[in-house]
Write an enzyme that holds these catalytic residues in place. Sequence first.
Site, mmCIF file in Angstrom:
data_model
loop_
_atom_site.group_PDB
_atom_site.id
_atom_site.type_symbol
_atom_site.label_atom_id
_atom_site.label_comp_id
_atom_site.label_asym_id
_atom_site.label_seq_id
_atom_site.Cartn_x
_atom_site.Cartn_y
_atom_site.Cartn_z
ATOM 1 N N CYS A 125 0.823 -1.194 0.000
ATOM 2 C CA CYS A 125 0.000 0.000 0.000
ATOM 3 C C CYS A 125 0.862 1.250 0.000
ATOM 4 C CB CYS A 125 -0.866 0.027 1.257
ATOM 5 S SG CYS A 125 -1.791 -1.487 1.515
ATOM 6 N N ASN A 177 0.832 0.843 5.743
ATOM 7 C CA ASN A 177 1.449 0.007 4.726
ATOM 8 C C ASN A 177 2.325 -1.002 5.451
ATOM 9 O OD1 ASN A 177 4.315 0.487 2.567
ATOM 10 N ND2 ASN A 177 2.796 -1.143 2.474
ATOM 11 N N GLY A 178 2.090 -2.268 5.172
ATOM 12 C CA GLY A 178 2.898 -3.294 5.828
ATOM 13 C C GLY A 178 2.080 -4.518 6.127
ATOM 14 N N CYS A 196 13.015 -3.302 2.944
ATOM 15 C CA CYS A 196 12.741 -4.336 1.952
ATOM 16 C C CYS A 196 13.521 -4.024 0.676
ATOM 17 C CB CYS A 196 11.236 -4.332 1.660
ATOM 18 S SG CYS A 196 10.781 -5.198 0.156
ATOM 19 N N SER A 202 9.565 -1.710 -15.266
ATOM 20 C CA SER A 202 10.581 -1.795 -14.226
ATOM 21 C C SER A 202 11.913 -2.359 -14.709
ATOM 22 C CB SER A 202 10.047 -2.573 -13.025
ATOM 23 O OG SER A 202 9.314 -3.680 -13.469
ATOM 24 N N ASP A 221 14.739 -8.276 -17.132
ATOM 25 C CA ASP A 221 13.468 -8.197 -16.410
ATOM 26 C C ASP A 221 13.793 -8.103 -14.924
ATOM 27 O OD1 ASP A 221 10.786 -8.051 -15.923
ATOM 28 O OD2 ASP A 221 10.268 -9.925 -16.915
ATOM 29 N N ASP A 222 12.856 -7.597 -14.129
ATOM 30 C CA ASP A 222 13.198 -7.416 -12.715
ATOM 31 C C ASP A 222 13.051 -8.680 -11.894
ATOM 32 O OD1 ASP A 222 10.356 -7.434 -11.656
ATOM 33 O OD2 ASP A 222 10.290 -5.835 -13.127
ATOM 34 N N CYS A 280 7.066 -13.658 1.666
ATOM 35 C CA CYS A 280 7.268 -12.407 2.388
ATOM 36 C C CYS A 280 6.173 -12.291 3.435
ATOM 37 C CB CYS A 280 7.201 -11.219 1.429
ATOM 38 S SG CYS A 280 7.264 -9.635 2.301
ATOM 39 N N CYS A 329 16.067 -6.096 4.271
ATOM 40 C CA CYS A 329 15.392 -7.379 4.442
ATOM 41 C C CYS A 329 15.377 -8.016 3.064
ATOM 42 C CB CYS A 329 13.961 -7.191 4.942
ATOM 43 S SG CYS A 329 13.041 -8.762 4.906
ATOM 44 N N CYS A 379 12.872 -12.827 1.120
ATOM 45 C CA CYS A 379 12.225 -13.515 0.005
ATOM 46 C C CYS A 379 13.262 -14.249 -0.861
ATOM 47 C CB CYS A 379 11.408 -12.546 -0.836
ATOM 48 S SG CYS A 379 12.307 -11.078 -1.360
#
Lengths: 481, 481, 481, 481
Positions: free
Chosen positions: A11, A114-115, A252, A299, A361-362, A398, A449, A452
């Site tokens: 968010c 957000n989180g 993150c 991206s 690509d990301d 995550c 962090c 992932c």
Amino acid sequence: MHDDIKIKEECGVFGIAENTSCDVASQVYFALYALQHRGQESCGIAVNDRGVITHYRDLGLVYEVFNPERLASLGSGKMAIGHVRYSTTGNVKRHNAQPLVVKHIKGPLALCHNGNITNAYELRRRFEMNGAIFHGTNDTEVIAYLITNARLESDSIEGAVEKAMYDLKGAYSLVVMSAQKLIAARDPIGFRPLCIGRTQSGGYVVASESCALDSIGAKFVRDVDPGEIVVIKDGEIKSIRTHCVNKKPHICVFEYVYIARPDSVIEGASVHEARLRAGEFLAKSHPVEADVVIGVPDSGLDAALGYSRASGIPYGVGFIKNRYVGRSFIQPTQVMRDNAVRIKLNVLKAVVDGKRVIMIDDSIVRGTTSARIVKLLRNAGATEVHVRVSSPPFTNPCYFGVDIDSKEKLIACRRTLDEICKDIGADSLEYLSLEDVRKIADTENCDFCDGCFTGDYPCEVPKQMSKSKFETKIQEQLEFN
Amino acid sequence: MHDDIKIKEECGVFGIAENTSCDVASQVYFALYALQHRGQESCGIAVNDRGVITHYRDLGLVYEVFNPERLASLGSGKMAIGHVRYSTTGNVKRHNAQPLVVKHIKGPLALCHNGNITNAYELRRRFEMNGAIFHGTNDTEVIAYLITNARLESDSIEGAVEKAMYDLKGAYSLVVMSAQKLIAARDPIGFRPLCIGRTQSGGYVVASESCALDSIGAKFVRDVDPGEIVVIKDGEIKSIRTHCVNKKPHICVFEYVYIARPDSVIEGASVHEARLRAGEFLAKSHPVEADVVIGVPDSGLDAALGYSRASGIPYGVGFIKNRYVGRSFIQPTQVMRDNAVRIKLNVLKAVVDGKRVIMIDDSIVRGTTSARIVKLLRNAGATEVHVRVSSPPFTNPCYFGVDIDSKEKLIACRRTLDEICKDIGADSLEYLSLEDVRKIADTENCDFCDGCFTGDYPCEVPKQMSKSKFETKIQEQLEFN
Amino acid sequence: MHDDIKIKEECGVFGIAENTSCDVASQVYFALYALQHRGQESCGIAVNDRGVITHYRDLGLVYEVFNPERLASLGSGKMAIGHVRYSTTGNVKRHNAQPLVVKHIKGPLALCHNGNITNAYELRRRFEMNGAIFHGTNDTEVIAYLITNARLESDSIEGAVEKAMYDLKGAYSLVVMSAQKLIAARDPIGFRPLCIGRTQSGGYVVASESCALDSIGAKFVRDVDPGEIVVIKDGEIKSIRTHCVNKKPHICVFEYVYIARPDSVIEGASVHEARLRAGEFLAKSHPVEADVVIGVPDSGLDAALGYSRASGIPYGVGFIKNRYVGRSFIQPTQVMRDNAVRIKLNVLKAVVDGKRVIMIDDSIVRGTTSARIVKLLRNAGATEVHVRVSSPPFTNPCYFGVDIDSKEKLIACRRTLDEICKDIGADSLEYLSLEDVRKIADTENCDFCDGCFTGDYPCEVPKQMSKSKFETKIQEQLEFN
Amino acid sequence: MHDDIKIKEECGVFGIAENTSCDVASQVYFALYALQHRGQESCGIAVNDRGVITHYRDLGLVYEVFNPERLASLGSGKMAIGHVRYSTTGNVKRHNAQPLVVKHIKGPLALCHNGNITNAYELRRRFEMNGAIFHGTNDTEVIAYLITNARLESDSIEGAVEKAMYDLKGAYSLVVMSAQKLIAARDPIGFRPLCIGRTQSGGYVVASESCALDSIGAKFVRDVDPGEIVVIKDGEIKSIRTHCVNKKPHICVFEYVYIARPDSVIEGASVHEARLRAGEFLAKSHPVEADVVIGVPDSGLDAALGYSRASGIPYGVGFIKNRYVGRSFIQPTQVMRDNAVRIKLNVLKAVVDGKRVIMIDDSIVRGTTSARIVKLLRNAGATEVHVRVSSPPFTNPCYFGVDIDSKEKLIACRRTLDEICKDIGADSLEYLSLEDVRKIADTENCDFCDGCFTGDYPCEVPKQMSKSKFETKIQEQLEFN
């Protein structure tokens, strides 16, 4: 290129406290536009006019939810907060949209965050055991209860937030508006970004990303520290640092790779430059002879430019992305299924025909979209397609606010590098290394962090799985009384 | 960067004739998506099911006008045509949307076109003198009358089109659908593009740009020749070349500079490559020492890459364009007026701060937007801003389908190069030369119309001015009977 | 009770010509509200501001099509016309909505009418043979062509209307607005009503029914005579009587029975009183012993009151009609099918329980609805149900503007009185006699068309059948050129 | 005739529990249609599918809020509840719409009620003092807290409702749906109606009025007793009578006069007959010589018929109410202000012209509408207008669910009978007496609350005033922490 796969940003939050009553709703509106990439499911704005909070929220993009009449209906005020929420096909409900606006013993309260609160379920049970009722399934309602309960034993709303934070686990960049105060708080780990700015008229704003500040002409002041509570009242700003246990946030790393907007600066590092560096690192560690480097929009473009610069191989525009494909886009059916990607993304044949192509690509999640894109390139005449991914393989969930696919869907959990390369039809495939991804953000201000990628998280992780499962659990815990 | 200025592309047309009845409406829908950049005002689709034509058209973008129910309501068929129309604040009326669908003595007829009929007013008067009635003010209704009248003395609908073309002056890429035939025709000068493709199932399509073919997986066959009439019936294609007087089309050079999508190929030349070359020419003719070359999104990006390649100065991403700013975007008011550009376009400070910047834009119309963008760059720390424009200065009206500002609004008509440079706050300003713009499209297949830059047009131009004035004239010619 | 059966009223027309520019759009809006019962399919308003006509029309009820913004967008002016169109599931197209607004050699023209042109097909063919194109399938476009063609040989628009009327056959109450004039014309037979009024500010209005005059506070002046053309310009009214061949109109008797609003006065006779008299006649000719007389809402209520008065049997409120069941009402499915009527109409058990009931309805078309209503009454405890119908049996089509079911659907064409009585489950059934229905309107001013009951029409009738078949024919006449 | 004055009915509730899973949403939909007159502000439906509750609610009429897709999105289930809420210009918020759906320790809970909790503010404070948060300002949220808190100490949800009722004061007809049960409860005084029915398939329903039962073909079983809790589970119904302290309900007499639908039967008395009797009583106590008796639609019609029957003076249809004037109706402005009433209500001149008229209305609140209607009658030629009101004068507030104007607005609080008569321009004015209004409902089953006429209420009334003031208080009680 995550349009049809299962990574969802969480968010975006925004708050503003001006010194005089004005059209704060419009300011939030423009700021949410700048944060729209952080959440396309729903949005909302709450305006505070001398202690009376008026709000509106609904499913949809900012421009869909707010028309001039709607915006005008929110009135003027000194303070306002706003929120954009992520897009998912799952539990998309209007009553989960934010900001959450509630009334408690000390007046009205508007909240958004957000989180992901990792102990939300336990906290919720605790309140329910006391007779509490919940209207939705989002974490914010749990946070609201924590604050209103803490408020009973605190002198102030900020004291209540401080108290509540002892109970909250997980990731949160939180914005709270009471009758008289605007409060921003960030979890002690500092997973998600949150920054402070000043408006041209001397007011304060807080925002998930600095690009929201730019959009309304506000100046960046600083990031909120991990664990810090910032309180804005009557043009004054103060800081509560009780929870500031970590010197540096563990932000993150995927914010730099994918989530944040390139024109944002997070913890002192430009997101755009981080992506350029990711491309440069890839060029150094995974070079290949080729004629052109292209990025998958949007991206992958920055990393492709970085790769080009470091390798000397010309940067090219490989794809045109259709800018008009919006939420209401009708999905192609049956026969045209194979062409799905083609409508959103067209290859520039002139750029790749007869060329050896490096495509950046990301990330690769399930691999199906990558396979389709590689095929598009080959059909357009690319003689070789070398895929370079500007992040390490996803192998872990995550717990802190990004909704990655389940493990069984993640191709990197099931297949080897070679297998994936073959699956997507590439001539070669390489990922950015863990060491490199940790260096993409050019800053001393923070740690990361990267759970992932590694499975190592900067704090304890919950036993129950993803947010969606958590929500299911809530719905299933019915005792059929 | 033409968002708030007065260049409007004309329209986009599309037609499809499959060999069996199928969901042609969806095919047109996806094709119109690809052509959306050619017109955002209104759109429409007409489907032909065994001679019965069902259509829908309205103001709005493709995704706004067509939802799944609406699309389904058009039914199946073998043939369909579609249209997107340009955006203007002027005479935006639902009844001017296309395709126009009419009934005449020989059955139903659906028509749409891209271009501008320069003798439309005279033709219209001629028909009115015979008792004809008009529902709207667009050229297509005049074309329809020409065809239906010609049909009375022709054996076939294509014969009627052929006959009608003797009367039509100006620019038109026309698509006509009768009960049994799909017909495409291009004016003898060949101002606007029009190409033919084949679908995967062996049907034929015609489209304003090849990107529309790509979007539905159709293969490019060839461009329609200037003056050519292409007739498709029962899977057969035939050509009527009576009006093919010019060997090469005089295609609008601004199609390459700005109008067409970069992934389209027009008259054998890639639009993307044309823009790269424009940048390369600029680099050669107007070099300047600098640290980074950036383009104004989206149409300046390719030229910036070309400039970078030719000059060796690094290409950089100078701006982030907000992808969510759509038609319904609420314009900032009063106080925030100055920030208007900022909401749509944010500077990447990391890229330009402390740098000497070359900024490439495709054109300067009034100069106000350019001035704002230059200011954004300076505020972000650019030490020098050198503006290079990838086309010559606009000094003349277009009579053939592009709605350029009136002369008094065009900055190049009022101010010298130095004055404009000063007006927009640049350190230097240079335009692409006329000689160079004529070479940007790498093709032997065509000549150009560059009347907007030179005042020389490939055919006679009308005495009355712009289309909007023509419309006004129609409305004012009331004889108050 | 015609909700789910196949009688459709035609249309309602309205025109206003004020002496100074004002908000005529709102006046039309309120007048169309009053005429809404004459057509619920679509509506439209055209406003004339110094010769420039702005219009809007769409499918939907007046309040659905026009919101304040839409109404405001029509602007101010001295003149305006408006139209409501009937509801049908058949050829409901936005492009058939009225007023029709066209441009011809003498300027703009807005037209709307109520009725049915019986030679529309022939006229249309004649124009098509001359190259004319048609956008829709309604008669109004044919009328427009007649007028614009006649205009070429006439000095004035009213002269053109006069000339056009030599060609028009059938029923029409027509309103035409040119740049400077408001014209109303009625066919020489006078099938449909049309009246003139004066506004409080001294302007003139024309309307299908006098209730529209009341709604805006206008005073009734007189009915337009059959064949008369009324021309209003600059506050002056004049009359052209060339076509006034009949002294008295043959007005559709079903206007009194069902179509018109009870508070309208047509040809000097109150519609409400006509229905009272129908009830009184029924009481005299078809008496029966009973405890209560009830009417089927809304159109049966007045006749029930009349029956009660003449018979001395108490009038009762037998049904409550749900006032909220609108166009968007979701039809009950499967299981609830039988309850369909019940949702719209609930019986007042207290009124009918244990009673011998006389139930008055205005007509029986297919009989299915009547059967359901009788059953509702019996379920509520009525011991006897005597059905009295305030019009004779339908046995013939209407060619003049009412869309009655096809003969094979009309129960009175297939079944005897006794059979129908049994079919609907009544204890007795009687219709109003032909003699009586001709006397219900208490006026010397007019004769009647009662062809739907008798098969005798006041003028020649066409060989082709109903309007819908005519439309089909147009669609089918494709020569597949 | 309360369209533009300040009496608002409260709400309507409905609940259904079928024995097998089916389309309960549609059943609620049709039932809410029948209850729409009890509330036009907002509505909602909650469906229970094996313990999972899905709901939707929004501002608008039933047909506006629910389209087929929306209804289908609620899915199937065995149980569902629905609600319509009253219309007011005040605190109309989407988050106050019902049913309220919450989650608590024992699962989900959906609630809705009709009435007014007089100690809601105190209860709310009590919960807030414990840290509770409130999302809206309606009573239902307070009831939800009471139940969820009681649930912690109860074995069952019905036990919790029983316990909660010890705390609730005021008027409530409550419907609660838990994972497995449908519960209906009525306050011990019995202010508002609530009845039980059985569906054709053997399920149970509860509804505010019996007309909702009729609409879905359900059979009336009995009224819920005052204080009774009815629990429906698995096809079984049981009753908890702990709170049944009053033998007879003191039902709001205004339900019979105005609120309820005429086809409803409340406490054994037909609403329609109650209104007939009100008219009869008026005829006896306040006779006057006249030629016709007319009623103001819709609620004055029955009383007019009663007056006619008792007096022998003919009943006439004096007004035609425009059935299409809905919520979206654009209010006439400026000039047309005086005509406001006329658009909604037209006089039948034929009925009143040259007549002495007795006009029956159900109440007079401010007097302005009455004055306008009397004027309409005089303009239409009525020689005398005698107004008879089928209820006593309003002189006191209602604390139990009807939102009457403030005392200063009530004409009967400020003016004498003669003054009011003069104010509204009548020749004579009389009200129904207190003694008579208490006899209009022909039933031994109940007593009445007529506090709005007498100031005597069947239970203690709160010190703070009306609901709207209470809401204001909540908003103002901000402690600006």
